[in-house]
Scaffold this active site. Structure first.
Site, PDB file in Angstrom:
ATOM      1  N   LYS A   1      13.828 -64.179  31.855  1.00  0.00           N
ATOM      2  CA  LYS A   1      14.933 -65.060  31.474  1.00  0.00           C
ATOM      3  C   LYS A   1      14.554 -66.025  30.361  1.00  0.00           C
ATOM      4  O   LYS A   1      15.355 -66.866  29.973  1.00  0.00           O
ATOM      5  CB  LYS A   1      15.400 -65.840  32.695  1.00  0.00           C
ATOM      6  CG  LYS A   1      15.768 -64.950  33.871  1.00  0.00           C
ATOM      7  CD  LYS A   1      15.927 -65.774  35.125  1.00  0.00           C
ATOM      8  CE  LYS A   1      15.743 -64.932  36.350  1.00  0.00           C
ATOM      9  NZ  LYS A   1      15.596 -65.732  37.547  1.00  0.00           N
TER      10      LYS A   1
ATOM     11  N   SER B   1      19.359 -72.513  39.637  1.00  0.00           N
ATOM     12  CA  SER B   1      19.322 -72.860  41.056  1.00  0.00           C
ATOM     13  C   SER B   1      18.201 -73.827  41.401  1.00  0.00           C
ATOM     14  O   SER B   1      18.380 -74.750  42.178  1.00  0.00           O
ATOM     15  CB  SER B   1      19.159 -71.595  41.907  1.00  0.00           C
ATOM     16  OG  SER B   1      20.212 -70.712  41.681  1.00  0.00           O
TER      17      SER B   1
ATOM     18  N   THR C   1      17.826 -68.488  39.417  1.00  0.00           N
ATOM     19  CA  THR C   1      17.226 -68.761  38.120  1.00  0.00           C
ATOM     20  C   THR C   1      16.664 -70.166  38.132  1.00  0.00           C
ATOM     21  O   THR C   1      17.323 -71.088  38.598  1.00  0.00           O
ATOM     22  CB  THR C   1      18.273 -68.677  36.988  1.00  0.00           C
ATOM     23  OG1 THR C   1      18.805 -67.365  36.959  1.00  0.00           O
ATOM     24  CG2 THR C   1      17.671 -69.000  35.649  1.00  0.00           C
TER      25      THR C   1
ATOM     26  N   GLY D   1      16.039 -69.916  27.104  1.00  0.00           N
ATOM     27  CA  GLY D   1      16.082 -69.583  28.520  1.00  0.00           C
ATOM     28  C   GLY D   1      17.527 -69.672  28.963  1.00  0.00           C
ATOM     29  O   GLY D   1      18.306 -70.456  28.408  1.00  0.00           O
TER      30      GLY D   1
END
Length: 192
Positions: free
Chosen positions: A54, A145, A17, A66
């Site tokens: 997302k 990430s 993500t 988000g």
């Protein structure tokens, strides 16, 4: 309890993500807000899905959200946030503080593992399961990430005059996607 953002090793290997929120004065002199999220979900070294959404709008389209972390957990938190916004209309900060209190103290909610970035026309906030409701000094939030890559790129782009919030977010996400293997170039971008 450890959350996804401080867990030393994810036993399932789920990654993938990158969420970025940018708030800045646009070329027209108006405050703009853009939130972007990539579409990649990975398990270990395998891309499971490349077009996950997302980033979404809640509260009648007035709030951008988000999330990073466990999807079901994030959806549960977003539902709770919407309920708080119904209770406290147009009071994003208060709704977020109320959610953060519940998240930290409720036995069920405190097990939820996610991070939320939320923004309305006035504020951009980061919510954590530790009870944090943080408003960044520089009006940029990056989570997931690839969040730090996107955050760094966006901060650098904030010095470029004439860029809109949308263009700043788009360029920063491209940088993150070129560096982070858990970030793809399939972006969802919403603006206020």
């Amino acid at each position: 309890m450890m959350n996804t953002y401080d867990r030393p090793h994810d036993p399932l290997g789920w990654h993938g993500t990158t969420i970025l929120c940018v708030r800045r004065l646009g070329p027209d002199g108006q405050m703009q807000v853009a939130m972007a999220g990539d579409g990649q979900v990975s398990m270990g070294q395998t891309v499971v899905k490349g077009n996950a959404k997302k980033v979404r709008r809640i509260a009648g389209g007035r709030v951008l959200t988000g999330f990073a972390g466990a999807t079901a957990d994030a959806f549960t938190l977003l539902e709770r946030l919407e309920a708080k916004l119904e209770r406290f209309p147009d009071q994003l900060e208060r709704a977020c503080v109320e959610l953060a209190k519940d998240w930290r103290t409720d036995r069920y909610l405190r097990r939820l593992e996610a991070l939320l970035a939320v923004a309305d026309k006035d504020r951009s906030l980061l919510l954590t399961g530790q009870g944090d409701v943080l408003e960044p000094e520089d009006s940029v939030i990056g989570i997931g990430s690839g969040g730090n890559y996107a955050l760094s790129a966006a901060r650098a782009l904030m010095t470029v005059e004439g860029l809109s919030a949308e263009e700043t977010a788009r360029r920063a996400m491209k940088v993150a996607a070129s560096i982070c293997v858990y970030t793809n170039g399939n972006f969802v971008l919403e603006t206020l």
